[in-house]
Design a protein around this motif. Sequence first.
Motif, mmCIF file in Angstrom:
data_model
loop_
_atom_site.group_PDB
_atom_site.id
_atom_site.type_symbol
_atom_site.label_atom_id
_atom_site.label_comp_id
_atom_site.label_asym_id
_atom_site.label_seq_id
_atom_site.Cartn_x
_atom_site.Cartn_y
_atom_site.Cartn_z
ATOM 1 N N HIS A 179 57.089 15.722 67.429
ATOM 2 C CA HIS A 179 56.527 14.421 67.775
ATOM 3 C C HIS A 179 57.086 14.017 69.139
ATOM 4 N N PRO A 180 56.239 13.647 70.089
ATOM 5 C CA PRO A 180 56.724 13.408 71.457
ATOM 6 C C PRO A 180 57.744 12.283 71.576
ATOM 7 N N GLU A 181 57.720 11.343 70.633
ATOM 8 C CA GLU A 181 58.698 10.259 70.658
ATOM 9 C C GLU A 181 59.882 10.525 69.728
ATOM 10 N N GLY A 182 59.903 11.706 69.121
ATOM 11 C CA GLY A 182 61.023 12.077 68.266
ATOM 12 C C GLY A 182 61.122 11.290 66.978
ATOM 13 N N LEU A 183 59.982 10.845 66.426
ATOM 14 C CA LEU A 183 60.037 9.972 65.249
ATOM 15 C C LEU A 183 60.572 10.693 64.015
ATOM 16 N N GLY A 184 60.150 11.944 63.794
ATOM 17 C CA GLY A 184 60.676 12.697 62.651
ATOM 18 C C GLY A 184 62.157 12.969 62.796
ATOM 19 N N ALA A 185 62.582 13.306 64.019
ATOM 20 C CA ALA A 185 64.003 13.549 64.283
ATOM 21 C C ALA A 185 64.808 12.271 64.096
#
Length: 417
Positions: free
Chosen positions: A275-281
């Motif tokens: 996810h480009p905004e790092g939501l899963g991370a």
Amino acid sequence: MELKRVVVTGMGALTPLGNNVPDFWSGLINGVSGADFIKAFDVSKFKTKFGCELKNFDPFNFLDKKEGRKLDRFTQTAIIASDQAVADAGISKDTVNPDRVGVIFASGIGGLITFQNEVTEFAKGDGTPRFNPFFIPKMILDIAAGHISMRHGFRGPNFAVVSACASSTNAIISAFTEVRLGRADIILTGGSESVISEAGVGGFNAMKALSERNEDPKTASRPFDKDRDGFVMGEGAGVLVLEELEHAKARGAKIYCEIAGGGASADAYHMTAPHPEGLGARNVMITALRDAGMQPSDIDYINVHGTSTPLGDLAETKAIQMVFGEHAYQLNISSTKSMTGHLLGAAGVIEAIACIMSVQHNIVPPTINHFTDDPELDSRLNFTFNKAQERPVNAALSNTFGFGGHNASVIVKKFVD
């Protein structure tokens, strides 16, 4: 139900930096690159000609040749690393209750080399199906867990975990849960991977995942560097012995650290891209902190997924800043993949061992091969570039993310009775 405390009492590792935990750790803190030109097959026609292979390693120095030939390389390395961990923990079926000792083991791909070789041989023939009777048992992902249990006589929970490059971190979390809930006294857990082969390298090349820096393999893995161009494939195995605290104390076991908590999440975004905004991370780190009952300020070091891909490194950095806020600038962050390459399904356990050793020795291993700052990354973050740093490390978090959007994080901390 009162949750049990879970500690680490044994470790084993086969890595591109060394074929045991002390040699692996020495390579990490000295900033050694495990990359070199591939020797396993002829790479002359491949876009990527290098990887992080095991060195000075012959499985038949440890395994009976007749039995060893029935095993794919990923299972050979799993067994050898587990032997190290069992010896390190000082356990056997005669010294602990074997019905209360389990094996939860992982691989991202499993017996790819066996699959490649068998299908290639079939294709050379006239169509008559002549396959090795060990073809399927050598290839399947669960077989490493089965062989480890058979070798040591451990009859507790036994299964395999697969979630691409998050596999062995998810295996650790599953093992942690089994012990925490009192279902087992001890679980051997970890992962192995061995896919440096024509199919492995060719397949990852086709999806443009691998670095093609053939002119300089040793510096090809460049996490957080402006000129990063993909990951470097590694191979190996790692094993942890997770044990219920009171059980470990009763038998006088040495204790490396405590497992504090873990978490899992999904990106729900793309087959291979983060996810480009790092939501899963972001979500997985928050989940791990909550599970551990810890605040972001309790973490001293993050061993990041940091594969050296343009999209992945940026997304993970955004996630860290969302979760840790101002404390992000007090953290040490490093990607040991800059040295080991990416061990795919075995990456999580190898990096968990790096975190455990960091907690033990109060040293953060570096992110090597940094030459040019990436203007898209916050320069105030401490990526531990090029040189190990000494500092108090009371708790460390390890991130692993996999194709399919699988995310897993585990937290280890100093053991305090």
